[in-house]
Enzyme design. Sequence first.
Site, mmCIF file in Angstrom:
data_model
loop_
_atom_site.group_PDB
_atom_site.id
_atom_site.type_symbol
_atom_site.label_atom_id
_atom_site.label_comp_id
_atom_site.label_asym_id
_atom_site.label_seq_id
_atom_site.Cartn_x
_atom_site.Cartn_y
_atom_site.Cartn_z
ATOM 1 C CB SER A 42 -0.931 0.007 1.214
ATOM 2 O OG SER A 42 -0.199 -0.158 2.414
ATOM 3 C CG ASP A 332 -3.580 5.640 6.958
ATOM 4 O OD1 ASP A 332 -2.410 5.329 7.256
ATOM 5 O OD2 ASP A 332 -4.153 5.181 5.956
ATOM 6 C CG HIS A 335 -0.696 3.847 4.550
ATOM 7 N ND1 HIS A 335 -1.955 3.449 4.972
ATOM 8 C CD2 HIS A 335 -0.140 2.785 3.914
ATOM 9 C CE1 HIS A 335 -2.156 2.192 4.594
ATOM 10 N NE2 HIS A 335 -1.077 1.771 3.968
#
Length: 367
Positions: A42, A332, A335
């Site tokens: 991600s 977040d 990340h």
Amino acid sequence: MASKNFRESFFFLILAFFCLFMMNFSFSEAQMVPAVFVFGDSLVDVGNNNHLHISIAKADFPHNGVDFPTKKPTGRFSNGKNAADFLAEKVGLPTSPPYLSLKNNKNRASLIMNGVSFASGGAGILNGTDQARHQAIPMTKQVDYYAIVYQDLVRQLGSSGAQQHLSKSLFAVVIGSNDMFDYLGSSDLRKKHTPQQFFSLMTTTLKEQLKRLYGNGARKFVINGLGVIGCIPSERVKKQTEECNEEANNWCSQYNDGLKSMLKELKSELSGLSYSYFDTYSVMHNIIQNPSAYGFTEVKEACCGLGKLKAKVPCVPISTYCSNRSDHVFWDLYHPTQATARIFVDTIFDGPSQYTFPVNVRHLVAV
């Protein structure tokens, strides 16, 4: 009169061709490599998971993308651009499109020439992480997909043409965090493997995948080590003191040592292979220890989320998000912000051998 009109038309035609030539010349000067192929999780996913219908590892909803040029969520786990975007910008290319967005595209042949992204949120080096995240594209499958793209390039450019194209391209690999999270959170894995055994399994598995890429034309690799994942909000929030999980950090450091050794071995085994390793751990540690030197004021709390450190609830539409995103290291609970990702890429591209070795990416491009 007709002769005059002809001369004017001819003049403007020559001028148009000259302008087109100069535009192409300028573009080729700016473009440092033919293509960028991206593999990972991600941290560099630019939308592959949007196309995984039952996956829960998605970022195709607000508040993700609030600082992206379109101001809309794109599937990036970020307030804006991520490391894949910044790397593409550095070498003068558009961001490599998600492979799954091209599968049924009639223009796929032309769209793959500048690179493709296979990165997928939740992906790991080992296949188990995608099961834990309820569907992602693990590294082995990403390399399978690349093999299909490789055959497409051979059909377009011929075998030698494809080899020449790929030998000058960059192959960026940002993966391993999800494997570490799995090991941290699984008593079964910890009973089955000692930390050293598990990290060895990660490096040997990754080595096999890099060999597969090499077998299909890859020669220049950009490889990221693991960051200080014990200091991300999702780990800090587990402690009353909000301190880092030092056990997790120690394991990341141990894995990185094994990864560096593996890359040295690989270079000695495979003729023509070059790489740039990025010491994500040290740069991230420096940012957390001395945030003001990098323009940050908040290193513990996520920008987007709910609860303590905004890390009890992920960044979802009902979450609140900070107005000063560039002040935060983390977007977040997992990340980095766009601002942090930019620092990472600036460092790997032009940084000193202290953080990127044996060469930085600018030198890797010139090899």
